[in-house]
Scaffold this motif. Structure first.
Motif, PDB file in Angstrom:
ATOM      1  N   TRP A   1       0.973  -4.610   0.912  1.00  0.00           N
ATOM      2  CA  TRP A   1       0.607  -3.757  -0.217  1.00  0.00           C
ATOM      3  C   TRP A   1       1.342  -4.142  -1.503  1.00  0.00           C
ATOM      4  O   TRP A   1       1.560  -3.313  -2.384  1.00  0.00           O
TER       5      TRP A   1
ATOM      6  N   THR B   1      -8.311  -4.441   0.734  1.00  0.00           N
ATOM      7  CA  THR B   1      -7.864  -5.822   0.578  1.00  0.00           C
ATOM      8  C   THR B   1      -8.374  -6.366  -0.764  1.00  0.00           C
ATOM      9  O   THR B   1      -7.655  -7.078  -1.475  1.00  0.00           O
TER      10      THR B   1
ATOM     11  N   PRO C   1      -5.896  10.823  -1.689  1.00  0.00           N
ATOM     12  CA  PRO C   1      -5.593   9.602  -2.442  1.00  0.00           C
ATOM     13  C   PRO C   1      -4.984   9.773  -3.837  1.00  0.00           C
ATOM     14  O   PRO C   1      -4.148   8.968  -4.240  1.00  0.00           O
TER      15      PRO C   1
ATOM     16  N   TRP D   1      -9.327  -2.977  11.411  1.00  0.00           N
ATOM     17  CA  TRP D   1     -10.772  -2.789  11.506  1.00  0.00           C
ATOM     18  C   TRP D   1     -11.357  -3.283  12.819  1.00  0.00           C
ATOM     19  O   TRP D   1     -10.969  -4.323  13.329  1.00  0.00           O
TER      20      TRP D   1
HETATM   21  P1  ADP Z   1      -6.105  -1.201   3.595  1.00  0.00           P
HETATM   22  O1  ADP Z   1      -6.139  -0.921   5.069  1.00  0.00           O
HETATM   23  O2  ADP Z   1      -4.888  -1.878   3.144  1.00  0.00           O
HETATM   24  O3  ADP Z   1      -6.428   0.013   2.768  1.00  0.00           O
HETATM   25  P2  ADP Z   1      -8.607  -2.577   4.054  1.00  0.00           P
HETATM   26  O4  ADP Z   1      -9.346  -3.497   3.158  1.00  0.00           O
HETATM   27  O5  ADP Z   1      -8.309  -3.037   5.435  1.00  0.00           O
HETATM   28  O6  ADP Z   1      -7.286  -2.264   3.285  1.00  0.00           O
HETATM   29  O7  ADP Z   1      -9.353  -1.192   4.176  1.00  0.00           O
HETATM   30  C1  ADP Z   1      -9.889  -0.522   3.056  1.00  0.00           C
HETATM   31  C2  ADP Z   1     -10.632   0.722   3.485  1.00  0.00           C
HETATM   32  O8  ADP Z   1      -9.753   1.600   4.196  1.00  0.00           O
HETATM   33  C3  ADP Z   1     -11.193   1.564   2.382  1.00  0.00           C
HETATM   34  O9  ADP Z   1     -12.426   1.079   1.887  1.00  0.00           O
HETATM   35  C4  ADP Z   1     -11.337   2.918   3.075  1.00  0.00           C
HETATM   36  O10 ADP Z   1     -12.504   2.966   3.890  1.00  0.00           O
HETATM   37  C5  ADP Z   1     -10.116   2.969   3.958  1.00  0.00           C
HETATM   38  N1  ADP Z   1      -9.016   3.612   3.235  1.00  0.00           N
HETATM   39  C6  ADP Z   1      -8.011   2.989   2.576  1.00  0.00           C
HETATM   40  N2  ADP Z   1      -7.169   3.888   2.047  1.00  0.00           N
HETATM   41  C7  ADP Z   1      -7.639   5.114   2.363  1.00  0.00           C
HETATM   42  C8  ADP Z   1      -7.225   6.459   2.079  1.00  0.00           C
HETATM   43  N3  ADP Z   1      -6.117   6.719   1.401  1.00  0.00           N
HETATM   44  N4  ADP Z   1      -7.985   7.467   2.552  1.00  0.00           N
HETATM   45  C9  ADP Z   1      -9.114   7.222   3.275  1.00  0.00           C
HETATM   46  N5  ADP Z   1      -9.565   5.979   3.570  1.00  0.00           N
HETATM   47  C10 ADP Z   1      -8.846   4.934   3.107  1.00  0.00           C
END
Ligand code: ADP
Length: 535
Positions: free
Chosen positions: A231, A323, A353, A439
């Motif tokens: 991050w 990402t 958020p 994922w």
């Molecule tokens: P990261 O896991 O670092 O956030 P990814 O690209 O693996 O990055 O995942 C992004 C996705 O994770 C977002 O599009 C959303 O679906 C979910 N996500 C990320 N942060 C949050 C949050 N604070 N609340 C809910 N869903 C989230």
């Protein structure tokens, strides 16, 4: 007319020179080992000379399979500062995905922690472009392969000088690092960060309304350095001169909490599953130094946050990102108009958020493309834009569908934004299950299940899980005249997908409900599941 300010490119070598010049005494701790930036900086220069010595072309990708450690930090600095691209790889992915990623990036050299070598070495013959595998000896006992491509990191460093070196990255828009994200369908996609985006992102994390990081902080990124550059926290700590505490391969709850307590950590960040796992051991340690604990990558539920508030006195905060977005786009915080909030209301606000951080913009768009009102109750697709947000994907598939004609990133999240600009995620349109912060592609899992001739159809949906956030549930229709059990499906999947992808819950159905256009109606499936018993 242009302004008359100096044009100094925003590049990663400026971070190295900043820590060395101003914060040479500040600590970089990996597990039990403490170094300072004065120790690290010459090693970064040795590393850059190693890359020259190995004839790694400028602009080539250099892959890393490593835990959060000082050596990984050296790679974070030395690879991009010398004009190569740092490509961090998640070794927990399934082998075929790792092979795809390494080959798609055309990694020239890999740096691999010895504790991760058992996962990487069996795949090496499938890596088309890799010339060397440099082992970082972090205490693993995997026997070093007798192969001329295998080199030892410390041996290589010892052969080079740590003397001053002129790192010349003149173009702040040059690629600095690469990270792959799971595709909903098809293969993972690469997100290629520039020096400029990395530097800007590191600065915005310092903001008082973001993480408020300063020289007085002791920052412990638990989120892996192979996951969106932890991050951005390592680079942010360099900007402000905070001490960095890294767990190395020791990531059990007891080890992590001991690390936070022993080094008087003030700021830490992890996904909800990790924070949840730490709860049973929190009370055994003095965590009074923590001032901010950030939870990203998913929602924070009140049971989790209230456990932290009860045991260590502070609730979790939340950040939204991807990402593709470096990743931090929002960070939760209490604003002036939240002054009266207490208890659960306050925790819930901090656990959602929050508003957009500097340099980023968010909007919520209806299916017909119109902008939704900022009233906190009208959901639509979340789209984001900014200097720290991807404009295209790396490689042959630039993912044009993921970007709007006016250049915003389509996130695949369904969200609302309220009158104060606070974001709430209400659903996800992308067909993915997020389990423990990682994922699982529903489509890839469905295809793996349907590769079994005893299966006629399979649909995978994510359902809420108290430990992992979400887990996949597979709904399977056996082929006509076939007897099939959930255990048969699991046995078929073993070896075909990563073990943590295999669903605990498998529903055997007569048919998968369809939408009007003949697609599987996952919404209907979700409703049906409440009423059915798992196999
Ligand atoms: P990261 O896991 O670092 O956030 P990814 O690209 O693996 O990055 O995942 C992004 C996705 O994770 C977002 O599009 C959303 O679906 C979910 N996500 C990320 N942060 C949050 C949050 N604070 N609340 C809910 N869903 C989230």
């Amino acid at each position: 007319m242009h302004g008359l300010m100096q044009h100094r490119p925003l590049t990663i070598p400026t971070l190295l020179s900043r820590v060395e010049t101003n914060f040479g005494h500040k600590r970089v701790i990996t597990g039990e080992t403490t170094s300072t930036w004065s120790d690290v900086a010459p090693r970064v220069r040795r590393l850059a000379r190693v890359l020259d010595h190995l004839d790694v072309p400028v602009g080539a990708c250099v892959g890393t399979f490593a835990w959060n450690s000082q050596r990984h930090l050296e790679l974070y600095l030395g690879i991009p500062s010398s004009g190569r691209i740092l490509h961090t790889i998640n070794h927990r992915l399934y082998g075929e995905q790792v092979t795809f990623i390494v080959n798609d990036a055309a990694d020239d050299v890999l740096f691999v922690d010895r504790t991760i070598l058992p996962v990487v070495w069996p795949l090496v013959s499938s890596f088309a472009s890799v010339r060397y595998v440099v082992v970082l000896d972090d205490g693993g006992d995997f026997p070093l392969p007798d192969d001329p491509r295998v080199l030892d990191y410390e041996d290589l460093l010892a052969q080079q000088s740590g003397d001053p070196l002129d790192f010349a990255v003149d173009d702040e828009n040059a690629a600095a690092s690469l990270c792959y994200t799971s595709g909903t369908t098809g293969n993972p996609k690469g997100v290629l960060y520039s020096h400029r985006s990395v530097v800007l992102h590191s600065l915005l994390l310092l903001g008082a309304d973001v993480f408020a990081l300063s020289e007085r902080d002791v920052v412990a990124p638990i989120v892996p350095m192979f996951h969106v550059n932890a991050w951005g926290l390592p680079y942010a700590a360099m900007q402000c001169g905070a001490d960095l505490v890294l767990p190395g391969p020791a990531t059990s709850p007891e080890e992590l909490v001991t690390l936070l307590s022993r080094h008087r950590v003030t700021f830490s960040a992890a996904v909800a599953t990790v924070w949840r796992d730490l709860i049973p051991v929190l009370a055994d340690h003095d965590l009074g130094s923590l001032r901010h604990i950030a939870c990203g990558g998913g929602a924070v539920d009140d049971a989790l946050s209230s456990a932290y508030e009860r045991i260590i006195g502070i609730p979790l905060t939340n950040a939204w990102g991807m990402t593709e977005t470096s990743p931090v786009v929002t960070s939760s915080r209490l604003a002036t108009h939240h002054a009266g909030l207490t208890g659960e209301d306050r925790r819930l606000l901090l656990g959602s958020p929050g508003p957009a951080v500097p340099l980023t913009e968010m909007r919520v768009v209806a299916d017909d493309g119109t902008l939704q009102p900022r009233d906190g109750s009208t959901p639509g697709e979340l789209q984001v834009a900014g200097a720290t947000i991807a404009s295209a994907y790396f490689g042959a598939d630039s993912g044009a569908d993921s970007f709007t004609t006016d250049g915003w990133l389509r996130t695949g999240d369904v969200a609302t934004i309220d009158e104060w600009g606070y974001l709430r995620i209400v659903d996800r349109t992308k067909d993915l299950v997020k389990s423990g912060g990682e994922w699982i592609s529903s489509v890839a899992l469905e295809n793996a299940i349907m590769a079994d001739p005893r299966v006629r159809e399979a649909a995978v949906i994510g359902i809420a899980d108290p430990r992992w956030g979400e887990r996949p549930v597979a709904c399977v229709v056996p082929a006509a005249g076939t007897h099939l059990t959930g255990d048969d499906v699991r046995a078929h999947l073993r070896g075909r997908v990563a073990s943590w992808w295999i669903p605990e819950r498998i529903e055997l159905l007569d048919e998968i409900p369809k939408t009007a256009t003949g697609k599987w109606s996952k919404q209907t499936l979700r409703q049906q599941l409440g009423a059915r018993r798992a196999d």
